[in-house]
Design an enzyme around this catalytic site. Structure first.
Site, PDB file in Angstrom:
ATOM      1  N   ARG A  78      46.121 -30.805 -12.689  1.00 10.97           N
ATOM      2  CA  ARG A  78      46.292 -30.780 -11.289  1.00 10.97           C
ATOM      3  C   ARG A  78      45.333 -30.182 -10.452  1.00 10.97           C
ATOM      4  O   ARG A  78      45.574 -30.407  -9.119  1.00 10.97           O
ATOM      5  CB  ARG A  78      47.574 -29.767 -11.496  1.00 10.97           C
ATOM      6  CG  ARG A  78      48.983 -29.940 -12.183  1.00 10.97           C
ATOM      7  CD  ARG A  78      49.882 -29.133 -12.205  1.00 10.97           C
ATOM      8  NE  ARG A  78      51.013 -29.326 -12.789  1.00 10.97           N
ATOM      9  CZ  ARG A  78      51.489 -28.832 -13.923  1.00 10.97           C
ATOM     10  NH1 ARG A  78      50.859 -27.794 -14.428  1.00 10.97           N
ATOM     11  NH2 ARG A  78      52.782 -29.122 -14.474  1.00 10.97           N
ATOM     12  N   LYS A 184      50.465 -29.854 -32.083  1.00 13.69           N
ATOM     13  CA  LYS A 184      51.487 -28.970 -32.653  1.00 13.69           C
ATOM     14  C   LYS A 184      51.998 -28.032 -31.552  1.00 13.69           C
ATOM     15  O   LYS A 184      50.853 -27.522 -31.002  1.00 13.69           O
ATOM     16  CB  LYS A 184      51.488 -28.672 -33.954  1.00 13.69           C
ATOM     17  CG  LYS A 184      50.433 -27.478 -34.170  1.00 13.69           C
ATOM     18  CD  LYS A 184      50.669 -25.967 -33.923  1.00 13.69           C
ATOM     19  CE  LYS A 184      49.494 -25.056 -34.320  1.00 13.69           C
ATOM     20  NZ  LYS A 184      50.158 -23.675 -33.988  1.00 13.69           N
ATOM     21  N   HIS A 214      45.133 -29.527 -36.913  1.00 11.18           N
ATOM     22  CA  HIS A 214      43.727 -29.512 -37.039  1.00 11.18           C
ATOM     23  C   HIS A 214      43.333 -29.009 -38.340  1.00 11.18           C
ATOM     24  O   HIS A 214      41.987 -29.301 -38.742  1.00 11.18           O
ATOM     25  CB  HIS A 214      42.770 -28.843 -35.773  1.00 11.18           C
ATOM     26  CG  HIS A 214      43.154 -27.412 -35.961  1.00 11.18           C
ATOM     27  ND1 HIS A 214      44.454 -26.968 -35.222  1.00 11.18           N
ATOM     28  CD2 HIS A 214      42.558 -26.329 -36.416  1.00 11.18           C
ATOM     29  CE1 HIS A 214      44.203 -25.436 -35.303  1.00 11.18           C
ATOM     30  NE2 HIS A 214      43.232 -25.044 -36.210  1.00 11.18           N
ATOM     31  N   GLU A 252      44.489 -13.848 -39.856  1.00  8.02           N
ATOM     32  CA  GLU A 252      43.910 -13.508 -38.629  1.00  8.02           C
ATOM     33  C   GLU A 252      43.486 -12.097 -38.512  1.00  8.02           C
ATOM     34  O   GLU A 252      44.459 -11.248 -38.474  1.00  8.02           O
ATOM     35  CB  GLU A 252      44.371 -14.295 -37.627  1.00  8.02           C
ATOM     36  CG  GLU A 252      44.563 -15.682 -37.658  1.00  8.02           C
ATOM     37  CD  GLU A 252      45.105 -16.315 -36.220  1.00  8.02           C
ATOM     38  OE1 GLU A 252      44.412 -16.414 -35.496  1.00  8.02           O
ATOM     39  OE2 GLU A 252      46.249 -16.882 -36.515  1.00  8.02           O
ATOM     40  N   HIS A 276      50.827 -25.982 -40.478  1.00 10.62           N
ATOM     41  CA  HIS A 276      49.563 -25.687 -41.185  1.00 10.62           C
ATOM     42  C   HIS A 276      49.847 -25.447 -42.582  1.00 10.62           C
ATOM     43  O   HIS A 276      49.412 -25.835 -43.579  1.00 10.62           O
ATOM     44  CB  HIS A 276      48.851 -24.499 -40.310  1.00 10.62           C
ATOM     45  CG  HIS A 276      48.266 -24.798 -39.176  1.00 10.62           C
ATOM     46  ND1 HIS A 276      48.133 -25.827 -38.648  1.00 10.62           N
ATOM     47  CD2 HIS A 276      48.114 -23.929 -38.143  1.00 10.62           C
ATOM     48  CE1 HIS A 276      47.628 -26.189 -37.361  1.00 10.62           C
ATOM     49  NE2 HIS A 276      47.618 -24.635 -37.087  1.00 10.62           N
ATOM     50  N   LYS A 376      48.740 -12.243 -37.950  1.00 13.65           N
ATOM     51  CA  LYS A 376      47.561 -11.636 -36.857  1.00 13.65           C
ATOM     52  C   LYS A 376      47.663 -10.336 -37.271  1.00 13.65           C
ATOM     53  O   LYS A 376      48.437  -9.443 -37.658  1.00 13.65           O
ATOM     54  CB  LYS A 376      48.335 -12.007 -35.529  1.00 13.65           C
ATOM     55  CG  LYS A 376      48.401 -13.363 -35.020  1.00 13.65           C
ATOM     56  CD  LYS A 376      48.742 -13.525 -33.638  1.00 13.65           C
ATOM     57  CE  LYS A 376      48.708 -15.021 -33.352  1.00 13.65           C
ATOM     58  NZ  LYS A 376      47.322 -15.805 -33.574  1.00 13.65           N
TER      59      LYS A 376
END
Length: 525
Positions: A78, A184, A214, A252, A276, A376
């Protein structure tokens, strides 16, 4: 008598020829066939994914001479921007890549920008005109890839606009192609996944749709199939007779960062387990396909999803632990709780940690638990698959060593160390009979000095080649949602998430109740 100088010259020449052959072989492993000329159109060109992943990946492919000889990259979003402004912005995004003088200038000649309003037919008509003119100038033969690097809520509308502008039509007479790439998550549940598929198929055929995950393009993930099916020593023992359990973890240290708007709606189950984690499970558990071909491999993955023991009412909490990170310390730095992150509701019940025990009810895996963990703000960034073998059935050393001997363990490291490790028992040096655990390590990049592809580089190449091997097929998407949806329903219905959600300090391995299962995966906690 041999001439020493001549022998030395021959040795140098042999070394040079060997080095040249090595690099030629390494380059041949990057691409398997000549790439067709094409135009890559990226929607969401002013966004984070484009600058952080896509353009650096494409530039690195260009540096390694792995893009088509003739190509164009057209950014669309945009934002009002000129070609030159777009090139300058992307140059900054690629500043960390090593390249030769002039590489960027030659690459930038193929970068263009067209402002597009995603709900405007006129914008897409203008884009179609621009692409047609660019095809003539660049001789890209009408081959186009449309990469949707935009929020998933925009997938339906943008894909329809592409179709209405005539850009989804393939030139059959010249073997031309048009492909659309979606990231995804593929929907929020089964119903929305089916609706997205219906809309995509209203303009694109299945062979034109590429659903990216990925994780599948990581070299060590692809290597799972090679390890299993290209080596006779593993496959005969890859089953319930010899394997005690399988652990899969994707941990993570980062928090939600700038993704709160998305993550609040998704949580760890939708963000990681629906895609995943399921793919890592499928590659580990699948049967050997008859041939290494995209649909044959995806057929076997679908069989794994169909074999998952479904969660019934009342069994979810026996097999699932959910948590949300609180304040704590990661890598020596104090970090806030999830609910204190920008954009997160103060009373949020979004899970940031999940640990699931599931079973694959087929002949090979019956009774073997699979532990899937992701979260996480955990203690370390660690993605791996653990194959824990059973203890020896009879210890002939029991009078010397006792009844228990540590079982063998195979670690498939995906990140940060891309390696394979096998732990087994051997005798310690000395007169006494003492066992010690030793580990054989193979680093994936050992003895390889050629160019390497990251995950996005690999999937972009496969999109250009039209190879679906590393992409989701719609039946797999539907099966994954069908398995996960009862879990989501029980957790989210009637405030159920508040009852099941447990707090854990940042920098730990998750809630206290998860530590027993986490020890199985990590061998520590």
């Amino acid at each position: 008598m041999a001439d020493p100088e001549n022998n030395q010259s021959n040795s140098v020449e042999t070394a040079i020829n060997t080095t040249e052959a090595h690099f030629k072989s390494a380059a041949e492993c990057l691409i398997s066939q000549p790439l067709p000329s094409c135009t890559i159109v990226i929607f969401g060109a002013s966004g984070d994914l484009t600058s952080r992943k896509l353009i650096p990946a494409l530039f690195n492919l260009f540096i390694n001479r792995s893009l088509p000889k003739t190509f164009s990259i057209v950014g669309c979003s945009r934002s009002e921007m000129t070609h030159e402004t777009f090139r300058v912005n992307m140059n900054s995004a690629c500043s960390g890549l090593k390249c030769s003088p002039g590489d960027w200038d030659r690459f930038a000649e193929n970068l263009f920008y067209v402002p597009v309003q995603y709900d405007s037919n006129e914008s897409f008509t203008n884009l179609a005109t621009f692409l047609t003119d660019l095809d003539r100038k660049k001789d890209t033969r009408g081959n186009r890839m449309f990469y949707l690097a935009i929020p998933p809520t925009l997938y339906p509308g943008v894909s329809q606009m592409i179709g209405q502008a005539g850009l989804a039509i393939e030139n059959q007479s010249e073997n031309g192609w048009a492909r659309i790439v979606v990231e995804k998550p593929f929907g929020r549940n089964l119903a929305t996944a089916l609706e997205l598929d219906r809309i995509l198929h209203s303009n694109f055929k299945e062979h034109q749709i590429f659903r990216i995950d990925h994780y599948l393009a990581k070299e060590t993930v692809q290597n799972i199939l090679m390890l299993r099916f290209a080596n006779a020593i593993f496959e005969p023992i890859w089953k319930r007779n010899y394997i005690d359990y399988v652990g899969i973890i994707a941990a993570e240290t980062l928090g939600v960062e700038h993704r709160a708007g998305y993550y609040e709606q998704a949580g760890v189950l939708r963000d990681m387990f629906q895609n995943h984690m399921k793919q890592l499970l499928a590659l580990t558990a699948m049967e050997p396909p008859s041939i290494f071909q995209a649909d044959r491999v995806r057929d076997e993955k679908a069989k794994v999803f169909r074999s998952l023991r479904p969660f019934t009412k009342g069994t979810v909490r026996e097999n699932l632990i959910l948590g949300q990170y609180g304040a704590g310390e990661v890598d020596g730095k104090k970090v806030p709780a999830y609910r204190a992150e920008p954009g997160v509701a103060k009373d949020s019940t979004t899970p940031t940690f999940g640990l699931m025990r599931l079973f694959v009810d087929n002949w090979r895996w019956h009774g073997v638990p699979f532990y899937l963990a992701s979260g996480k703000r955990l203690k370390a960034k660690d993605t791996r698959i653990v194959i824990q073998f059973k203890e020896v059935p009879h210890s002939l050393f029991r009078e010397l060593l006792g009844d228990s001997i540590i079982a063998n363990r195979l670690n498939l490291g995906i990140y940060p160390e891309e390696k394979i490790s096998l732990t087994f028992q051997t005798k310690s040096p000395g007169a006494r009979v003492c066992l010690r655990s030793v580990t054989m390590d193979f680093n994936y990049h050992q003895n390889y000095s050629g160019p390497q592809l990251d995950a996005y580089e690999k999937v972009l190449l496969d999109c250009i080649l039209g190879d679906h091997m590393l992409f989701w097929r719609q039946d797999g998407v539907e099966l994954a949602w069908s398995f996960l949806e009862p879990v989501l329903d029980e957790c989210e219905a009637c405030g159920g998430m508040e009852d099941i959600l447990q707090n854990y300090p940042s920098g730990s391995w998750g809630p206290d109740s998860a530590h027993e299962w986490m020890r199985l995966i990590l061998g520590e906690c």
